[in-house]
Motif scaffolding. Structure first.
Motif, PDB file in Angstrom:
ATOM      1  N   ALA A   1     -39.678  -1.422  -8.589  1.00  0.00           N
ATOM      2  CA  ALA A   1     -39.400  -1.930  -7.247  1.00  0.00           C
ATOM      3  C   ALA A   1     -38.006  -1.591  -6.732  1.00  0.00           C
ATOM      4  O   ALA A   1     -37.816  -1.504  -5.516  1.00  0.00           O
ATOM      5  N   CYS A   2     -37.060  -1.414  -7.631  1.00  0.00           N
ATOM      6  CA  CYS A   2     -35.659  -1.289  -7.220  1.00  0.00           C
ATOM      7  C   CYS A   2     -34.967   0.006  -7.628  1.00  0.00           C
ATOM      8  O   CYS A   2     -34.028   0.443  -6.941  1.00  0.00           O
ATOM      9  N   ILE A   3     -35.370   0.595  -8.742  1.00  0.00           N
ATOM     10  CA  ILE A   3     -34.601   1.699  -9.322  1.00  0.00           C
ATOM     11  C   ILE A   3     -35.280   3.060  -9.151  1.00  0.00           C
ATOM     12  O   ILE A   3     -34.644   4.045  -8.755  1.00  0.00           O
ATOM     13  N   ASN A   4     -36.572   3.123  -9.454  1.00  0.00           N
ATOM     14  CA  ASN A   4     -37.259   4.429  -9.459  1.00  0.00           C
ATOM     15  C   ASN A   4     -37.164   5.188  -8.137  1.00  0.00           C
ATOM     16  O   ASN A   4     -36.973   6.411  -8.148  1.00  0.00           O
ATOM     17  N   PRO A   5     -37.302   4.515  -6.975  1.00  0.00           N
ATOM     18  CA  PRO A   5     -37.173   5.283  -5.727  1.00  0.00           C
ATOM     19  C   PRO A   5     -35.791   5.912  -5.551  1.00  0.00           C
ATOM     20  O   PRO A   5     -35.677   7.024  -5.017  1.00  0.00           O
ATOM     21  N   ILE A   6     -34.743   5.219  -6.013  1.00  0.00           N
ATOM     22  CA  ILE A   6     -33.385   5.758  -5.897  1.00  0.00           C
ATOM     23  C   ILE A   6     -33.266   7.044  -6.702  1.00  0.00           C
ATOM     24  O   ILE A   6     -32.727   8.052  -6.227  1.00  0.00           O
ATOM     25  N   GLU A   7     -33.801   6.998  -7.911  1.00  0.00           N
ATOM     26  CA  GLU A   7     -33.682   8.159  -8.800  1.00  0.00           C
ATOM     27  C   GLU A   7     -34.542   9.325  -8.316  1.00  0.00           C
ATOM     28  O   GLU A   7     -34.104  10.480  -8.368  1.00  0.00           O
ATOM     29  N   HIS A   8     -35.749   9.027  -7.841  1.00  0.00           N
ATOM     30  CA  HIS A   8     -36.643  10.120  -7.447  1.00  0.00           C
ATOM     31  C   HIS A   8     -36.189  10.795  -6.151  1.00  0.00           C
ATOM     32  O   HIS A   8     -36.236  12.026  -6.041  1.00  0.00           O
ATOM     33  N   TYR A   9     -35.773   9.999  -5.173  1.00  0.00           N
ATOM     34  CA  TYR A   9     -35.435  10.556  -3.856  1.00  0.00           C
ATOM     35  C   TYR A   9     -33.935  10.764  -3.667  1.00  0.00           C
ATOM     36  O   TYR A   9     -33.504  11.158  -2.584  1.00  0.00           O
ATOM     37  N   ASN A  10     -33.142  10.493  -4.725  1.00  0.00           N
ATOM     38  CA  ASN A  10     -31.691  10.673  -4.652  1.00  0.00           C
ATOM     39  C   ASN A  10     -31.099   9.879  -3.487  1.00  0.00           C
ATOM     40  O   ASN A  10     -30.370  10.401  -2.635  1.00  0.00           O
ATOM     41  N   LEU A  11     -31.401   8.587  -3.465  1.00  0.00           N
ATOM     42  CA  LEU A  11     -30.981   7.718  -2.372  1.00  0.00           C
ATOM     43  C   LEU A  11     -29.575   7.176  -2.613  1.00  0.00           C
ATOM     44  O   LEU A  11     -29.175   6.912  -3.746  1.00  0.00           O
ATOM     45  N   ASP A  12     -28.871   6.976  -1.529  1.00  0.00           N
ATOM     46  CA  ASP A  12     -27.546   6.359  -1.593  1.00  0.00           C
ATOM     47  C   ASP A  12     -27.716   4.840  -1.511  1.00  0.00           C
ATOM     48  O   ASP A  12     -27.365   4.196  -0.523  1.00  0.00           O
ATOM     49  N   VAL A  13     -28.282   4.286  -2.555  1.00  0.00           N
ATOM     50  CA  VAL A  13     -28.534   2.844  -2.637  1.00  0.00           C
ATOM     51  C   VAL A  13     -28.024   2.373  -3.998  1.00  0.00           C
ATOM     52  O   VAL A  13     -28.277   3.018  -5.019  1.00  0.00           O
ATOM     53  N   GLY A  14     -27.318   1.264  -4.016  1.00  0.00           N
ATOM     54  CA  GLY A  14     -26.721   0.781  -5.248  1.00  0.00           C
ATOM     55  C   GLY A  14     -27.712   0.126  -6.196  1.00  0.00           C
ATOM     56  O   GLY A  14     -28.741  -0.404  -5.776  1.00  0.00           O
ATOM     57  N   VAL A  15     -27.379   0.166  -7.515  1.00  0.00           N
ATOM     58  CA  VAL A  15     -28.232  -0.454  -8.539  1.00  0.00           C
ATOM     59  C   VAL A  15     -27.482  -1.574  -9.270  1.00  0.00           C
ATOM     60  O   VAL A  15     -27.817  -1.926 -10.388  1.00  0.00           O
ATOM     61  N   LEU A  16     -26.477  -2.144  -8.600  1.00  0.00           N
ATOM     62  CA  LEU A  16     -25.730  -3.293  -9.116  1.00  0.00           C
ATOM     63  C   LEU A  16     -24.856  -2.915 -10.318  1.00  0.00           C
ATOM     64  O   LEU A  16     -24.935  -3.514 -11.388  1.00  0.00           O
ATOM     65  N   LYS A  17     -24.023  -1.920 -10.118  1.00  0.00           N
ATOM     66  CA  LYS A  17     -23.035  -1.572 -11.133  1.00  0.00           C
ATOM     67  C   LYS A  17     -21.740  -1.168 -10.438  1.00  0.00           C
ATOM     68  O   LYS A  17     -21.739  -0.797  -9.252  1.00  0.00           O
ATOM     69  N   ALA A  18     -20.648  -1.249 -11.162  1.00  0.00           N
ATOM     70  CA  ALA A  18     -19.337  -0.941 -10.587  1.00  0.00           C
ATOM     71  C   ALA A  18     -19.317   0.475 -10.023  1.00  0.00           C
ATOM     72  O   ALA A  18     -19.794   1.420 -10.654  1.00  0.00           O
ATOM     73  N   GLY A  19     -18.765   0.609  -8.822  1.00  0.00           N
ATOM     74  CA  GLY A  19     -18.678   1.899  -8.149  1.00  0.00           C
ATOM     75  C   GLY A  19     -19.813   2.159  -7.180  1.00  0.00           C
ATOM     76  O   GLY A  19     -19.720   3.037  -6.326  1.00  0.00           O
ATOM     77  N   ASP A  20     -20.896   1.400  -7.321  1.00  0.00           N
ATOM     78  CA  ASP A  20     -22.062   1.573  -6.434  1.00  0.00           C
ATOM     79  C   ASP A  20     -21.815   0.972  -5.060  1.00  0.00           C
ATOM     80  O   ASP A  20     -20.968   0.083  -4.886  1.00  0.00           O
ATOM     81  N   ALA A  21     -22.625   1.442  -4.088  1.00  0.00           N
ATOM     82  CA  ALA A  21     -22.713   0.723  -2.821  1.00  0.00           C
ATOM     83  C   ALA A  21     -23.169  -0.701  -3.118  1.00  0.00           C
ATOM     84  O   ALA A  21     -24.013  -0.935  -3.991  1.00  0.00           O
ATOM     85  N   ALA A  22     -22.594  -1.660  -2.403  1.00  0.00           N
ATOM     86  CA  ALA A  22     -22.897  -3.077  -2.661  1.00  0.00           C
ATOM     87  C   ALA A  22     -24.192  -3.476  -1.954  1.00  0.00           C
ATOM     88  O   ALA A  22     -24.197  -4.190  -0.954  1.00  0.00           O
TER      89      ALA A  22
END
Length: 540
Positions: free
Chosen positions: A276-297
């Motif tokens: 629900a939260c991670i796979n789309p970011i990785e597959h589509y190379n999205l600029d969406v944070g995954v709750l880690k330091a340095g990420d978009a909030a």
């Protein structure tokens, strides 16, 4: 800014008491720290495939509702508006979406028109695809519905796929029921996802051959129950999506509801949230944070990890949903449209025939696929008419881009006992589509939409109800709460007329989608989606 709660670390599969510190839109740190806060902090939800237009809302208004359910981003194919307005429509969606703090990720529509067996309002060719894909705000080549074109190596289709490879952007698939050597060839052409699987075995085969599967639960097509058991073993290659979600449903829930249903089935929390939260970011190379330091909030605060009731939504460090209130403001925009046909006469919906049998589309609850039936004709004064008792009703698709004789067919399972319903949301070309108990009702419903240059409506006796859709004839210029309520009232009227379908208007809108088998109707005639050719209404 520092937020305290139980931090849900999906990647490392941990939950711990901690705090998230944000500065200038990015996460500075995520630290373990004792506190008394009982809520949970996790990455925001992502709808991995949706046509924003099907919510009947422009992107900025869609965002206002979606953040209430913890959605921070979408992977959005704008091919609905593209079929009406071409590249101009795509640019409208991008520009409108950029005016609000929400992460829309649009694709380049690969099939405009979806087929050459229907009349659309525009064409997007391979040169247009090149121009779109070279833009950084276009993230992927959107669903390649023309799978026959892929298999038979259509020159234009291959050029579009080649541009996606050139710009190193993923290609979405759309291949309902495609199996065996055909699906192997489809995947080898570079197509990496499919959201159209409607059986477990079909999805499993595609997963085993390297595809990523999107489990879809929309307002009409509902494949969650058929596919969710794949998640435990294949969670790395599964995402959740709506595809098409009407405004009344969006008022109630979004991807959060799929997470809750999966958890209720006893599935592992981290596997569910990975989809629900991670796979789309990785597959589509999205600029969406995954709750880690340095990420978009980009993250959400939820009440629990069972129902996922959202308490707060943050995007780029900005609080945009809090205490039940969406903090996204409406924005001004200019309505664009493409609607050029004159009102029809009742006689336009007459079908002269002496045939004893006709082909009938069987609509199926919760599915976009249909069955093809052979049924006895009902003829009055030489005219094929609806058989209300047998629930075989006359339907029509009317070209809205130019004056043309209405195409006619018959459909089962709409259940109307009186009146008619109609919509100018008719995937994918968005001509007018209507179902009614007689020719007079059909004509009235169609003309009501022509008068408003787009919308959805229901008519019965002297009663008429219409929800205008002045933006491309498929979206409202109103806010989500208003259109959601208006749509719900119209939906109830359709059910009062006799329809037993969960979402009669959403189901109606797909009865012209030729790329999904087996029998559909375009403005040019009855179409066999299995053989991919026109077929006569009358059975000789």
């Amino acid at each position: 800014m520092t937020i305290q709660g139980n931090v849900v670390d999906i990647i490392n599969q941990r939950i711990y008491k901690g705090e998230v510190t944000v500065s200038e839109g990015r996460i500075v740190s995520v630290l373990e720290k004792e506190h008394s806060n009982t809520s949970y902090i996790l990455p925001g939800f992502i709808d991995a495939h949706i046509h924003i237009e099907s919510s009947m809302l422009v992107p900025s208004e869609f965002a206002k509702l979606a953040v209430k359910h913890g959605t921070v981003a979408t992977v959005s194919d704008p091919h609905e508006i593209a079929n009406v307005l071409g590249v101009e429509g795509v640019e409208f969606m991008i520009n409108n979406g950029k005016q609000v703090p929400f992460k829309f990720n649009f694709g380049a529509p690969s099939c405009v028109p979806a087929t050459h067996f229907e009349s659309a309002g525009a064409v997007i060719d391979s040169e247009d695809i090149k121009s779109l894909l070279e833009r950084p705000d276009i993230k992927y080549l959107a669903e390649m519905m023309n799978y026959p074109g892929v298999l038979f190596k259509d020159e234009e289709v291959l050029k579009k796929l080649a541009w996606a490879r050139h710009y190193n952007k993923p290609v979405d698939g759309h291949a309902p029921g495609l199996r065996g050597d055909d699906v192997t060839a489809y995947i080898e052409a570079g197509i990496s996802t499919d959201h159209e699987c409607f059986t477990y075995n079909e999805a499993l085969e595609k997963l085993e051959k390297g595809m990523k599967i999107l489990i879809r639960e929309g307002s009409a097509a509902k494949n969650f129950e058929a596919l969710i058991d794949l998640l435990p073993d294949h969670y790395e290659n599964i995402m959740f999506c709506s595809d098409d979600k009407h405004p009344d449903d969006l008022l109630l829930h979004h991807i959060n509801a799929l997470c809750a249903r999966a958890i209720a089935k006893g599935m592992d929390l981290f596997k569910v949230l990975k989809a629900a939260c991670i796979n789309p970011i990785e597959h589509y190379n999205l600029d969406v944070g995954v709750l880690k330091a340095g990420d978009a909030a980009d993250f959400i605060v939820v009440e629990d990890l069972v129902h996922f009731k959202t308490l707060q939504t943050y995007i780029d460090g900005t609080l945009i949903f809090d205490k039940g209130i969406s903090l996204i403001k409406s924005v001004a925009f200019k309505n664009l449209n493409n609607f050029h046909c004159d009102k029809k006469k009742t006689s336009d919906f007459r079908f002269e025939s002496s045939s004893k049998h006709i082909r009938v589309i069987e609509a199926l609850e919760g599915q976009l696929v249909t069955n093809a039936l052979i049924e006895e004709s009902c003829i009055e004064h030489g005219n094929l008419v609806s058989n209300i008792e047998a629930d075989i009703l006359k339907m029509t698709v009317v070209n809205r881009y130019q004056n043309q004789k209405p195409a006619l067919a018959f459909i089962k399972n709409f259940g109307l006992k009186e009146g008619a319903i109609a919509s100018s949301v008719g995937h994918d070309s968005h001509n007018i589509i209507a179902v009614g108990v007689n020719d007079e009702a059909l004509c009235r419903a169609v003309n009501l939409l022509i008068e408003h240059k787009g919308g959805i409506c229901a008519i019965s006796g002297s009663k008429e109800r219409v929800v205008p859709l002045p933006v491309a004839g498929i979206m409202s210029d109103q806010d989500g709460e208003t259109i959601g309520k208006a749509y719900a009232e119209l939906d109830q009227m359709a059910k009062d007329l006799g329809s037993q379908l969960y979402a009669p208007y959403m189901t109606l809108s797909f009865m012209a989608l030729l790329v999904i088998p087996s029998l559909k109707l375009s403005d040019k005639g009855l179409f066999d989606g299995t053989e991919f050719k026109f077929t006569p209404l009358e059975v000789s």
